[in-house]
Design an enzyme around this catalytic site. Structure first.
Site, short mmCIF file in Angstrom:
data_model
loop_
_atom_site.label_atom_id
_atom_site.label_comp_id
_atom_site.label_asym_id
_atom_site.label_seq_id
_atom_site.Cartn_x
_atom_site.Cartn_y
_atom_site.Cartn_z
N LYS A 10 6.87 -10.70 -0.45
CA LYS A 10 5.86 -10.35 -1.46
C LYS A 10 6.44 -10.44 -2.88
O LYS A 10 7.66 -10.54 -3.06
CB LYS A 10 5.32 -8.96 -1.16
CG LYS A 10 4.58 -8.88 0.19
CD LYS A 10 3.90 -7.53 0.36
CE LYS A 10 3.16 -7.45 1.70
NZ LYS A 10 2.37 -6.19 1.81
N ASN A 113 5.72 -3.41 -0.81
CA ASN A 113 6.54 -3.11 0.37
C ASN A 113 7.30 -4.34 0.89
O ASN A 113 7.62 -4.44 2.06
CB ASN A 113 5.71 -2.44 1.46
CG ASN A 113 4.67 -3.35 2.08
OD1 ASN A 113 4.37 -4.41 1.54
ND2 ASN A 113 4.12 -2.93 3.20
P1 CMP Z 1 0.74 -5.73 4.94
O1 CMP Z 1 1.52 -5.80 6.20
O2 CMP Z 1 0.88 -6.86 3.98
O3 CMP Z 1 -0.81 -5.55 5.31
C1 CMP Z 1 -1.72 -4.92 4.43
C2 CMP Z 1 -1.04 -4.23 3.28
O4 CMP Z 1 -1.82 -3.25 2.61
C3 CMP Z 1 0.17 -3.47 3.79
O5 CMP Z 1 1.17 -4.38 4.16
C4 CMP Z 1 0.47 -2.58 2.58
O6 CMP Z 1 1.32 -3.21 1.61
C5 CMP Z 1 -0.90 -2.39 1.93
N1 CMP Z 1 -1.38 -1.01 2.01
C6 CMP Z 1 -1.63 -0.20 0.97
N2 CMP Z 1 -2.06 0.98 1.39
C7 CMP Z 1 -2.09 0.94 2.75
C8 CMP Z 1 -2.44 1.88 3.77
N3 CMP Z 1 -2.87 3.11 3.48
N4 CMP Z 1 -2.34 1.49 5.07
C9 CMP Z 1 -1.92 0.25 5.38
N5 CMP Z 1 -1.57 -0.69 4.44
C10 CMP Z 1 -1.65 -0.33 3.15
#
Ligand code: CMP
Length: 140
Positions: A10, A113
């Site tokens: 990311k 993340n």
């Molecule tokens: P990713 O695996 O890219 O899939 C969706 C993304 O939403 C996740 O990683 C996080 O970076 C983001 N995100 C933000 N808030 C939440 C949440 N409460 N639960 C899950 N994903 C979240």
């Protein structure tokens, strides 16, 4: 079984200059990079990729973050690649990520993340096809 999974480094991790460190973790765990590209996602591409999250409260922030800078997108191949990549990444929220995982070491928040990885073999096939035509994926 030999699997493929989609991985995205990311914008936060690209900005931290840790693409190589993250690729090393893939390679050391036996995953092969069989397709790869750096790109800056358009809003439409990011919204389409995360369409399953469209109704979630974090959707807009997620899309804004994912288009905020270049990302590195790759297909990883290996034995049990989907779960292996998820183990390497650690929990979605870096506060919950086990020591030594990519998110524990490089992520700052649940939004920034560091990496995305497909959550199932079924989604992996959809996500790989979303970003790579079959001719750009090099099984080896
Ligand atoms: P990713 O695996 O890219 O899939 C969706 C993304 O939403 C996740 O990683 C996080 O970076 C983001 N995100 C933000 N808030 C939440 C949440 N409460 N639960 C899950 N994903 C979240």
């Amino acid at each position: 079984a030999l699997e493929r999974t989609l991985s995205i480094i990311k914008p936060d991790a690209v900005a931290k200059n840790v693409i190589g460190e993250i690729y090393s973790r893939f390679e050391k765990s036996g995953l092969k990079v069989i397709a790869s590209k750096m790109t800056q996602l358009s809003r439409a591409e990011a919204e389409g990729f995360y369409a399953v999250h469209r109704e979630r409260p974090f959707f807009n922030a997620l899309v804004e973050f994912m288009i905020s800078g270049p990302v590195m997108i790759q297909v990883l191949q290996g034995e049990g690649a989907v779960l292996k990549n998820r183990d390497l990444m650690g929990a979605t929220n870096p506060k919950d990520a086990a020591p030594g995982t990519i998110r524990a070491d490089f992520a700052d928040s649940i939004d920034a993340n560091a990496v995305h990885g497909s959550d199932s073999l079924e989604n992996a096939a959809v996500e790989v096809a979303y970003f790579f035509p079959a001719t750009d994926v090099f099984a080896r």
